[in-house]
Design an enzyme around this catalytic site. Structure first.
Site, PDB file in Angstrom:
ATOM      1  N   ASP A  80      16.152-115.726 -10.374  1.00 33.58           N
ATOM      2  CA  ASP A  80      15.269-116.893 -10.444  1.00 33.58           C
ATOM      3  C   ASP A  80      13.882-116.432 -10.899  1.00 33.58           C
ATOM      4  O   ASP A  80      13.600-115.235 -11.026  1.00 33.58           O
ATOM      5  CB  ASP A  80      15.193-117.532  -9.059  1.00 33.58           C
ATOM      6  CG  ASP A  80      14.801-118.997  -9.086  1.00 33.58           C
ATOM      7  OD1 ASP A  80      14.456-119.500 -10.172  1.00 33.58           O
ATOM      8  OD2 ASP A  80      14.845-119.639  -8.023  1.00 33.58           O
ATOM      9  N   GLU A 108      10.974-116.690 -15.939  1.00 30.04           N
ATOM     10  CA  GLU A 108      10.387-117.158 -17.206  1.00 30.04           C
ATOM     11  C   GLU A 108       9.461-116.129 -17.881  1.00 30.04           C
ATOM     12  O   GLU A 108       9.426-116.146 -19.131  1.00 30.04           O
ATOM     13  CB  GLU A 108       9.629-118.477 -16.981  1.00 30.04           C
ATOM     14  CG  GLU A 108      10.514-119.648 -16.617  1.00 30.04           C
ATOM     15  CD  GLU A 108      11.057-119.570 -15.188  1.00 30.04           C
ATOM     16  OE1 GLU A 108      12.182-120.047 -14.962  1.00 30.04           O
ATOM     17  OE2 GLU A 108      10.353-119.018 -14.313  1.00 30.04           O
ATOM     18  N   ASP A 152      14.676-126.770 -11.281  1.00 32.34           N
ATOM     19  CA  ASP A 152      14.203-127.489 -10.094  1.00 32.34           C
ATOM     20  C   ASP A 152      14.093-128.982 -10.365  1.00 32.34           C
ATOM     21  O   ASP A 152      12.991-129.524 -10.577  1.00 32.34           O
ATOM     22  CB  ASP A 152      12.854-126.931  -9.648  1.00 32.34           C
ATOM     23  CG  ASP A 152      12.966-125.506  -9.152  1.00 32.34           C
ATOM     24  OD1 ASP A 152      14.095-125.063  -8.859  1.00 32.34           O
ATOM     25  OD2 ASP A 152      11.929-124.822  -9.059  1.00 32.34           O
TER      26      ASP A 152
END
Length: 852
Positions: free
Chosen positions: A421, A424, A504
């Protein structure tokens, strides 16, 4: 005043989606550094294409396959380095012979599928198929602005666009514009852009013909599908190589398969990925994890995975365990494994900056020089969940190998999967919410020149290389076990290393509706093994929303119920026994369908075709004018699971009014009842002198009134679905026969009657050495008989069944006569309202059944 202007410029740039700062303050204009290709000053025919020149500028077009072109343009001098994070080296080095075609006005070539033509006067490119249909055409010459570039292509009024991964909004990207810059987009909404992934691949579809385009550029890029101009679409990047690929179908399936050939196919996942998965941010402490697992088993809700989010770690530090909350972590993992639960643990990439505190990931990373640097050579530090953190330099092969070693302890404990997770990468204490663009990465990778690169170049591939490091590390630790890696950020080609999800999302009906198009476009972009957070991550779903979401997700590749900290419980039993019973029913149906689901996963691993598909992928000519049926209002929200199942939730999932379901072909069955969908009655219009042609059937559609406890699902006529007895986890041995549901098309049906089953141990790579089971099924319906052929078992993996039970829908025998392999059978033929049932022994040698 100068400070005010600077701040205002930043604000307006963000507010108006990077449209540029508002010219409120006088600023000196930057020097002009623009250039457009203008005319051909020279050219060289190549064995597989052509290279043209415009002064110092060069454009090279080569055919890697007869249906696949690579186009590279350099503004000055040599073409850029022939290297790619996305495209496989074998694909880039492929070529086919091209026949030069040179005239007074044009230069170009042709292959056995395509004709390439460059206008000498303005250097615009036109690609046609050999029937003269324009595949792609420059609307104006390629333009450079400094290091940035942009290409413009003509756009017809009937052209539609799909792909770019999980971008929000409608399935069709027409009249939309997007930026590709991986972004932590918590609580994203339908208009949010950019979000988590940068997959610069899209498909155009017009007049029944499909074309794929991959722009292989890792810098910040943008795509405009007619928002700026109704006559053109465009794409470009802020810097980096102008390198793109054009893939001609003409069918959408051919484009998707060719894209998989170019960028790689997803590997076959462990079978447990297809089971129901329960997650939360966070299940804490250890007793709560075990309580959820025990409740799933006690309530007989089939399930295969439980997730551990960041709170299982000591102070959110990756690769640690909070021994206070999880006093017997190893014992918990062992207990869950014994109950057929697979634990997926989060392992974020930010390593806590803890010098001198015996934190092994930091100490070993510093010792090996594995972290990215500031321009001055110091290690970059950014604040994330553990506090000040450092970040691995994943563009170095040796740093990826080091990262893989960090999984040894968790792997040895028996943790089955890992969740990358925040990659990015997300950074909390910067204005951009990610690394500054001048952070320095080092590229040390086979196929690349060894060099440094700024984060501006590496940002969009950083998450992909993180998941690559995890995947390759797990394979090295256990070469015979298939890894499961779930990543949030990625780039084109990332499907070779990880599964993904849509990020999300929120607990709203609109997010449930959006999830389908996001999953479909991810599938078209290479990522078949995907899902959305079921029930929504941000917020608490209503009872009805959670129920409906669990129903729909049962027919999507990854079925993971996940929610954030501070929200109400979101497990299947929440809301009372009545809701739990509905949800259990749909999860059970998913487990009945496991043979079909796993066969689809195998197909993905061999071809790249996604499990969840928009209707036009299977039915590109469903509409007479050949536009994609998915853009019709009555087909909105419908999707296919494989080639044979059509799922048709309400267009707006919370609506109560009756709605229309539009079918892409003329013959379908109700999955739940087995009854044929009634065809519309053709009547003679009163005022029409011409008789109605009975051969011309109007489109098949029905009206349905939404009900909370039901979900419309249909089966294509001609399908043969393999169905298993119910189990509570995927590795539990089913008890009873394999069922084949045969949905007959009738003696005059044009649809083939066929199906397939693939099976292996669901865990290892033994299937690559022949330890698998593959079977193919075919049926034929005549005016007086039904024939079913079951192939002999291919491969060495043993079947769990001894008998095959065949349920035939849409055909009823006139007498109780059955033969098996040419010999009359004494087995009885059972009849019900909707089906005819016959059971035969399966000795792995093949079966031929005839009923009359």
């Amino acid at each position: 005043m100068r400070r005010f202007c600077s701040i205002f410029a930043i604000f307006s740039t963000v507010l108006f989606l990077n449209a540029g700062p508002i010219a409120l303050c006088a600023q000196p204009a930057p020097p002009s550094d623009t250039f457009s290709l203008s005319h051909v000053t020279g050219f060289t025919s190549l064995p597989n294409g052509i290279e043209v020149r415009d002064g110092d500028a060069r454009e090279q077009i080569v055919a890697l396959r007869n249906d696949l072109l690579r186009i590279r343009i350099a503004r000055k001098g040599e073409l850029p380095e022939d290297a790619s994070w996305a495209v496989l080296a074998d694909a880039r080095q492929s070529s086919v012979a091209a026949t030069p075609e040179i005239t007074a006005d044009h230069v170009g070539f042709r292959t056995s599928s395509l004709q390439v033509e460059i206008d000498r006067k303005n250097l615009t490119l036109t690609v046609r198929d050999l029937n003269g249909n324009v595949v792609q055409q420059d609307a104006k010459p390629t333009r450079f602005d400094g290091n940035a570039f942009r290409l413009y292509k003509t756009m017809s009024v009937d052209e539609h666009f799909f792909g770019l991964g999980d971008k929000t909004g409608p399935l069709d990207r027409r009249e939309e514009a997007f930026t590709l810059w991986n972004t932590d987009a918590y609580r994203f909404q339908e208009s949010t852009d950019p979000i988590y992934k940068a997959i610069p691949f899209f498909i155009t579809f017009k007049a029944g013909r499909a074309v794929g385009v991959l722009m292989d550029n890792t810098w910040r890029s943008s795509f405009d599908f007619g928002k700026e101009s109704a006559a053109a679409y465009s794409f470009g990047a802020a810097n980096g190589p102008l390198d793109y690929y054009l893939i001609y179908g003409p069918t959408p399936k051919q484009v998707v398969e060719a894209y998989a050939w170019l960028t790689g196919k997803p590997p076959l996942p462990p079978m447990w990925m297809l089971g129901f998965q329960q997650s939360r941010y966070s299940y804490y402490p250890q007793s709560r994890v075990l309580e959820v697992a025990d409740r799933l088993r006690a309530d007989h809700i089939p399930a295969d995975a439980i997730y551990l989010d960041i709170d299982f770690q000591e102070k959110n530090r990756p690769f640690t365990v909070d021994r206070t909350g999880f006093p017997d972590f190893a014992g918990m993992i062992a207990k869950l494994k014994a109950e057929n639960f697979h634990v997926v643990a989060i392992t974020d990439l930010h390593i806590a900056n803890l010098p001198g505190q015996n934190y092994a990931p930091y100490d070993s990373g510093i010792a090996g020089d594995h972290f990215v640097k500031n321009p001055d050579g110091s290690v970059f530090t950014g604040r994330v969940w553990p506090g000040p953190s450092v970040f691995p330099d994943f563009t170095q092969a040796q740093s990826r190998a080091w990262w893989g070693t960090l999984y040894r302890n968790f792997h040895d404990l028996g943790i089955a999967g890992f969740w990358n997770d925040m990659n990015e990468p997300s950074v909390f204490n910067t204005i951009s919410k990610t690394m500054p663009e001048d952070v320095v990465h080092r590229i040390d990778e086979t196929g690349f020149a060894k060099r440094t690169a700024t984060h501006a170049e590496i940002h969009n591939v950083y998450g992909m290389q993180n998941s690559r490091a995890t995947f390759e590390g797990l394979k090295k630790l256990d070469p015979d076990t298939r890894p499961f890696v779930l990543t949030r950020a990625t780039y084109a080609g990332g499907q070779r290393y990880a599964t993904t999800w849509t990020g999300d999302n929120s607990s709203s009906w609109n997010h449930l509706r959006m999830a389908t198009s996001m999953i479909e476009n991810l599938g078209l972009s290479g990522f078949s093994f995907t899902g959305a957070d079921v029930g929504g991550f941000a917020g608490t779903p209503t009872t009805e929303l959670l129920t409906k979401w669990l129903e729909i997700a049962a027919f999507q590749p990854i079925d993971r119920d996940h929610s954030e900290k501070g929200t109400a419980d979101q497990e299947p039993w929440v809301g009372g026994p009545e809701q739990e019973a509905i949800r259990r029913h749909f999860i059970e149906e998913r487990y009945h369908l496991l043979p079909y689901l796993y066969t689809l996963a195998d197909e993905t691993s061999r071809t790249g075709l996604p499990m969840v598909r928009p209707l036009f992928l299977e039915f590109p000519h469903a509409i007479p004018d050949r536009h994609p049926i998915d853009v019709d209002p009555d087909a909105s929200g419908e999707f296919l699971l494989g080639p044979d199942l059509l799922i048709a939730p309400p267009h707006y999932p919370d609506e109560l009014d009756a709605y229309t379901i539009e079918f892409p072909s003329s013959d379908w069955y109700d999955y739940w009842t087995g009854e044929r969908v009634p065809k519309p009655v053709v009547t003679q219009p009163i005022d029409s002198p011409q008789p109605v042609n009975p051969a011309i059937q109007p489109p098949l559609s029905i009206q349905v009134r939404p009900e909370l406890a039901s979900l419309p699902v249909f089966v294509r006529a001609g399908a043969i679905l393999p169905i298993a007895p119910l189990v509570q986890s995927v590795y539990e041995k089913p008890q009873g026969p394999l069922t084949l549901r045969v949905y007959a098309g009738g003696p005059n049906s044009s649809a083939p009657c066929q199906g397939e089953l693939y099976l292996d141990d669901g865990k290892t790579y033994a299937y690559q050495h022949g330890d698998y089971l593959r079977m193919k099924f075919n049926c034929e319906v005549t005016t007086d008989a039904f024939h079913l052929h079951v192939s002999a078992h291919e491969g060495t993996y043993p079947a769990w069944w001894k008998e095959i039970r065949t349920e035939i829908y849409g055909w009823t025998p006139k007498q109780n006569f059955a033969s098996v392999n040419g010999t009359a059978s004494s087995a009885s033929i059972e009849r019900s309202t909707a089906s005819t049932v016959f059971t035969a022994a399966d000795e792995a040698k093949g079966i031929d059944v005839e009923l009359k």
